[in-house]
Each structure stands twice: as C-alpha cells, then as structure tokens.
Design an enzyme around this catalytic site. Structure first.
Site, PDB file in Angstrom:
ATOM      1  N   GLY A 225       0.827  -1.202   0.000  1.00 48.30           N
ATOM      2  CA  GLY A 225       0.000   0.000   0.000  1.00 48.30           C
ATOM      3  C   GLY A 225       0.860   1.251   0.000  1.00 48.30           C
ATOM      4  CB  SER A 226      -0.032   4.742   0.610  1.00 46.44           C
ATOM      5  OG  SER A 226      -0.567   4.660   1.905  1.00 46.44           O
ATOM      6  N   GLY A 230       2.247   2.452   5.367  1.00 43.27           N
ATOM      7  CA  GLY A 230       3.364   1.558   5.706  1.00 43.27           C
ATOM      8  C   GLY A 230       4.144   2.081   6.907  1.00 43.27           C
ATOM      9  CD  GLU A 247       6.738  -5.811  -2.220  1.00 45.43           C
ATOM     10  OE1 GLU A 247       7.047  -4.847  -2.959  1.00 45.43           O
ATOM     11  OE2 GLU A 247       7.385  -6.863  -2.182  1.00 45.43           O
ATOM     12  CB  CYS A 281       3.181   0.001  -6.774  1.00 50.35           C
ATOM     13  SG  CYS A 281       3.332  -1.716  -7.259  1.00 50.35           S
TER      14      CYS A 281
HETATM   15  P1  NAD Z   1      -3.414   2.516   1.470  1.00 50.52           P
HETATM   16  O1  NAD Z   1      -2.115   2.602   2.167  1.00 50.52           O
HETATM   17  O2  NAD Z   1      -4.353   3.652   1.595  1.00 50.52           O
HETATM   18  O3  NAD Z   1      -4.226   1.221   1.943  1.00 50.52           O
HETATM   19  C1  NAD Z   1      -3.705  -0.079   1.839  1.00 50.52           C
HETATM   20  C2  NAD Z   1      -4.386  -0.972   2.844  1.00 50.52           C
HETATM   21  O4  NAD Z   1      -3.985  -0.572   4.162  1.00 50.52           O
HETATM   22  C3  NAD Z   1      -5.909  -0.914   2.822  1.00 50.52           C
HETATM   23  O5  NAD Z   1      -6.413  -2.237   2.939  1.00 50.52           O
HETATM   24  C4  NAD Z   1      -6.223  -0.075   4.069  1.00 50.52           C
HETATM   25  O6  NAD Z   1      -7.484  -0.363   4.625  1.00 50.52           O
HETATM   26  C5  NAD Z   1      -5.133  -0.514   5.006  1.00 50.52           C
HETATM   27  N1  NAD Z   1      -4.833   0.405   6.131  1.00 50.52           N
HETATM   28  C6  NAD Z   1      -5.017   1.750   6.179  1.00 50.52           C
HETATM   29  N2  NAD Z   1      -4.607   2.231   7.380  1.00 50.52           N
HETATM   30  C7  NAD Z   1      -4.166   1.177   8.101  1.00 50.52           C
HETATM   31  C8  NAD Z   1      -3.612   1.026   9.416  1.00 50.52           C
HETATM   32  N3  NAD Z   1      -3.422   2.074  10.234  1.00 50.52           N
HETATM   33  N4  NAD Z   1      -3.253  -0.204   9.823  1.00 50.52           N
HETATM   34  C9  NAD Z   1      -3.413  -1.280   9.005  1.00 50.52           C
HETATM   35  N5  NAD Z   1      -3.942  -1.199   7.765  1.00 50.52           N
HETATM   36  C10 NAD Z   1      -4.307   0.012   7.304  1.00 50.52           C
HETATM   37  O7  NAD Z   1      -3.037   2.214  -0.059  1.00 50.52           O
HETATM   38  P2  NAD Z   1      -4.028   2.151  -1.292  1.00 50.52           P
HETATM   39  O8  NAD Z   1      -4.497   3.535  -1.571  1.00 50.52           O
HETATM   40  O9  NAD Z   1      -5.017   1.060  -1.084  1.00 50.52           O
HETATM   41  O10 NAD Z   1      -3.028   1.662  -2.457  1.00 50.52           O
HETATM   42  C11 NAD Z   1      -2.270   2.543  -3.207  1.00 50.52           C
HETATM   43  C12 NAD Z   1      -0.828   2.540  -2.735  1.00 50.52           C
HETATM   44  O11 NAD Z   1      -0.329   1.210  -2.702  1.00 50.52           O
HETATM   45  C13 NAD Z   1       0.099   3.288  -3.693  1.00 50.52           C
HETATM   46  O12 NAD Z   1       1.004   4.074  -2.954  1.00 50.52           O
HETATM   47  C14 NAD Z   1       0.847   2.164  -4.410  1.00 50.52           C
HETATM   48  O13 NAD Z   1       2.091   2.535  -4.921  1.00 50.52           O
HETATM   49  C15 NAD Z   1       0.937   1.123  -3.340  1.00 50.52           C
HETATM   50  N6  NAD Z   1       1.100  -0.224  -3.945  1.00 50.52           N
HETATM   51  C16 NAD Z   1       2.308  -0.857  -3.827  1.00 50.52           C
HETATM   52  C17 NAD Z   1       2.500  -2.103  -4.430  1.00 50.52           C
HETATM   53  C18 NAD Z   1       3.820  -2.834  -4.339  1.00 50.52           C
HETATM   54  O14 NAD Z   1       3.839  -4.049  -4.560  1.00 50.52           O
HETATM   55  N7  NAD Z   1       4.914  -2.181  -4.017  1.00 50.52           N
HETATM   56  C19 NAD Z   1       1.447  -2.693  -5.115  1.00 50.52           C
HETATM   57  C20 NAD Z   1       0.236  -2.025  -5.200  1.00 50.52           C
HETATM   58  C21 NAD Z   1       0.065  -0.783  -4.593  1.00 50.52           C
END
Ligand code: NAD
Length: 476
Positions: A225-226, A230, A247, A281
């Site tokens: 995720g973001s 992270g 990731e 990503c």
């Molecule tokens: P996000 O970080 O907003 O959310 C990702 C997940 O984290 C969601 O399921 C969300 O509910 C959960 N989350 C949010 N706050 C949390 C907390 N405090 N504790 C635990 N979990 C929590 O990301 P997004 O908007 O869903 O995805 C987009 C981002 O993901 C972009 O930055 C993208 O680059 C990244 N991404 C990375 C990869 C990779 O493999 N490197 C792949 C896909 C997406």
C-alpha cells in the site's frame, strides 16, 4: 443489491455494519459489503492461531500443501470469468485487466504449489563431534493487508507462498474494492485448506487493519500500500517487534537513449503508464529522453496519449476511470500544483466529460525537482524530460526517495546493462517495461519498502530459520 460477507474460521459471516461498493464508471453503488468489526478481527486471528498451532498445516507431508494449492489454482480458473466481471465493476478497470488478475492469481498458486515440498534446509559441518542442520519453519499467523489497485493478484501473490510455507493467514481487503477477493476466497474454499487456515476481512484500515497489526497472535505482517500507511504500520509493529514485508509506492523512471527503438518504447509507455489507468505501484511515471531524440519522442508520446480510447472497463476501453472521486480529485490537484510550479501540460490534465471518475491521459513536461516529478501520482500521468549525458540520466532517475523499478531503452547492450546496474531499484527492465513475471523477485528499496515478493525468493519472506546443533558422544 447483493450483499457480500467476510470469511472467518471457515464460515461466511455477516456484520452489524456494512459499506456500499461503488462502480467508478457510474459513481453508483451496486452491492454492499459486511464491514468487519474488531470482534470479527479477533475471531479471525484466534482461528488462524488455533490452526497454525494445531500442526494441521505443518505435520503433514509438504506435498499435501502442494495438493491444496493446485486445487486452489484450478478452482480460481473456474470462477475467473465471473470474478473478472465483479472486479471490473467495483474497480473500474478494464475487463481484460480484471481477467488477467484472476489468471495471475491461479499462476501464483500453481507456482508456489511447486515450492511447498522444496523448502529445504542445509547441514552445517562442525567436525566429528557435532551434527548441525537448519530448517525453515513457517512464521505462524501471517497478516496480509491488501491495496485496491490489483486486489486479487496482490492477495494471491502473498497468500500462495504463505500457505505453501505452512502459515495460517488473515487477509484484510481494501474497503473500496473488496468483492474480487471474495470470489477468490470462494474458489479457495473449494481447495480443502484446513479450517482457520485462510480468513478474509473487509474493514476500516484504522480499526480492523490496525487491530490485526497489533494483535498478540500476529507473527508477521505483509503490507502492500501507500508509504504513509506503511510507516504507520511499522510504528505499530515495533511494539511487538513483528517482522514485516513492506511493498510501498514508487516514482519509477525509464531512460531512453539516443539509439532507442521508438516503436518498442511506445509499446512500453502504453502499458507502463496507462495500464490500469496508471494505478500501478511500478508504473513508468517518469520518462527521461536523450536530447537528440527528445522532440520526436515527446510528440509521439503525446500522440499515443491522445489516441487512447477513454471509456468504461466493461467495454474494454484502453483508459478506464480511476478508483474513486477522492483519487480523481487528488490526481487533478497534483496536476494543478505542477502547473503552478511552471510545468508544461502537453496533453490531458483534466477530467473527461463522462459520468465516472475519469482523468484524461496526461503528459507533463517538468524538471526533476518539481513535485510532479518527485511524488507518486497513482494515475495516468507521465512526466517527460530531456537529458544530455548518461551520468545526468542516472542522477535524475535515482533522484527521488523511491526505488521500486526502473527501465532502460536503447540498442546498445553495453550501455543499457551498464546503466541498469547503476539504478537504485529492486527491478530494472531493459527494452520492455514489466519484463519479468511472477517468477522474478519484486520489491523496493528506500521509501518503496523492503522484503521481496514473487519468484522463489519470496518463499523466504514467509519462513524463519531454525538451527539445531547436536553434540555426539564417542565414549562408548
Ligand atoms: P493505502 O495505504 O491507503 O491502503 C492499503 C491498505 O492498508 C488498505 O487495505 C487499508 O485499509 C489498510 N490500512 C489503512 N490504514 C491502516 C492502518 N493504520 N493499519 C493497518 N492497515 C491500514 O493504499 P491504497 O491507496 O489502497 O493503495 C495505493 C498505494 O499502494 C500506492 O502508494 C501504491 O504505490 C501502493 N502499492 C504498492 C504495491 C507494491 O507491490 N509495491 C502494489 C500495489 C500498490
């Protein structure tokens, strides 16, 4: 409207609250999803812990896990067409791209099925008085938090190696796109995994996600995720020193040298930045072009952007809506900021005149230090800029806080390989963006994260090493 449930301890369970699932192409809700509570999260963790402790996943011959994973791959293929349609509706993505997610998910299960019985330790020579060996044992309960951009394939990417290695898993789906993963779990249910081995929860990140991260039964966190989330999770994970795989995002650059093949480059630009509407990503979000070819490449890339069909995923348009109104507004705000900083919007830069959450394919001429060239946009926005020398190209490409992937384009193998070795990135593509596959290790450095997914290497993200040393007695 159809209502979807969470999968906890081998059962589909409803919750007292629910959320609407919205089609980004119409901005209308078309389904509802049970929103997991903290009690649901606790029940899933308890089930996974019980399963991991019981030995049902690890006392068996590893080939048993191979059988479960192969059955899972078959079952995923059976539901792929149905799943792709639901994923396309909830996510806005192209139907073909949605189908690819399910096909890829099946491949992950197949690939790691073949590894389940090959996770072998080593013997360590210590002289005649000792026998010493290592073995790889599972982490226990793996908590996996999945983003919305490729929910099905990213879920399978972490779930398959974790199960192959003998872990029980609790997966948290993204609130904004949970349904494709439900279809995935309906397929997995048919594979015969022991009760409690796989659990799926859709809930708020700040509540359910956070509860899973901090839970006493969590032995590992795999987060995709973001960067901001992270970092939050790493702080929470520090409390129990829980091992984590991160990731995160990227701002990946392609470098096109003077001897680049224009047609080859354009094919890569098309998938690199416009696939999944740039919500990738590892998107090619920056294109650095040697000054001698700059105007030619710039005009061709603008032409490519303007030639794309813009429309809904179900019609298989090339450029589909982004996931949500928030995401659309965030992308447009970043473009507006780029304008204020003096960047030149060559094409696109605004929403389409359609009812969904569209952003037109956008090409921006910017200089390396501008925010649009430094920050992840996560939309169909490509930054283009010229360079004079190889050193300058490498410095610009390496000049962000990220390091997920990079690309080099040119006829000279000497030059492309030399430059590939100088780029700060977990994976470098030469002459084809996204060269590689589920068989090749993937992951970042810097703010793009750490740990590796995909390939044989990923299995080591899901095990810990145990060493056993034996003192022999020779006095008989
Ligand atoms: P996000 O970080 O907003 O959310 C990702 C997940 O984290 C969601 O399921 C969300 O509910 C959960 N989350 C949010 N706050 C949390 C907390 N405090 N504790 C635990 N979990 C929590 O990301 P997004 O908007 O869903 O995805 C987009 C981002 O993901 C972009 O930055 C993208 O680059 C990244 N991404 C990375 C990869 C990779 O493999 N490197 C792949 C896909 C997406």
């Amino acid at each position: 409207m159809q209502h979807y449930l969470n999968f906890i301890d081998g059962q589909w369970r409803d919750s007292s609250s629910q959320l609407d699932v919205i089609n980004p192409a119409t901005a209308q809700a078309f389904a509802t999803m049970a929103q997991a509570s903290i009690e649901d999260a606790d029940a899933a963790m308890t089930a996974a812990h019980r399963c991991a402790k019981s030995g049902v996943l690890t006392d068996v011959r590893p080939a048993q896990r191979t059988t479960w994973l192969l059955k899972a791959a078959d079952a995923i293929r059976e539901i792929a067409a149905e799943g792709a349609l639901i994923l396309c509706r909830e996510n806005g993505k192209n139907l073909a791209t949605a189908r690819e997610e399910f096909d890829e998910a099946a491949r992950y299960f197949e690939y790691y099925a073949g590894m389940a019985d090959k996770i072998e330790g080593i013997s360590v020579p210590l002289g005649k008085d000792y026998i010493d060996f290592t073995s790889y044992i599972p982490m226990g309960v793996s908590v996996q938090i999945v983003p919305w951009n490729f929910p099905v394939s990213i879920c399978a990417r972490s779930l398959a190696p974790a199960l192959a290695a003998g872990n029980a898993v609790v997966v948290k789906s993204p609130e904004i796109s949970p349904l494709g993963m439900i279809l995935l779990f309906k397929a997995l249910e048919k594979a015969g995994f022991p009760q409690g081995a796989i659990n799926l929860l859709c809930g708020k990140g700040s509540e359910v996600g956070s509860c899973l991260v901090k839970h006493k039964y969590t032995n590992q966190i795999v987060f995709t995720g973001s960067v901001a989330t992270g970092q939050r999770i790493l702080k929470d994970a520090a409390e129990r020193a829980t091992p984590s795989v991160m990731e995160l995002g990227g701002k990946s650059a392609a470098i096109a040298f003077a001897d680049v093949d224009l047609e080859q480059l354009l094919r890569s630009v098309k998938v690199g930045i416009f696939y999944n509407s740039g919500q990738v990503c590892s998107a090619m979000s920056r294109l650095l072009v040697h000054r001698s070819r700059y105007d030619e490449v710039k005009n061709a890339v603008v032409g490519l952007a303007e030639s794309l069909t813009v429309g809904i995923g179900e019609n298989n348009a090339e450029l589909t809506p982004v996931i949500s109104h928030d995401q659309q507004q965030q992308i447009l705000a970043m473009i507006a900021k780029a304008r204020q900083e003096g960047a030149n919007i060559l094409t696109g830069g605004h929403a389409a005149d359609l009812s969904g959450y569209f952003v037109l394919p956008t090409i921006i001429e910017a200089s390396p230090e501008m925010s649009i060239a430094q920050q992840e946009v996560f939309g169909p926005v490509l930054v283009i800029m010229p360079f004079e020398t190889e050193d300058e190209a490498v410095a610009i490409a390496n000049g962000t806080d990220f390091g997920l992937v990079a690309g080099v384009f040119g006829e000279s193998l000497n030059q492309t390989l030399r430059v590939a070795n100088r780029l700060i990135a977990g994976q470098v593509f030469i002459n084809e963006w996204f060269a590689g596959g589920i068989e090749t290790p993937f992951g970042g450095v810097g703010l793009s994260g750490f740990g590796r997914e995909k390939g044989q290497e990923a299995i080591f993200s899901y095990v810990q090493t145990r060493n056993i040393g034996i003192r022999l007695q020779h006095n008989v």
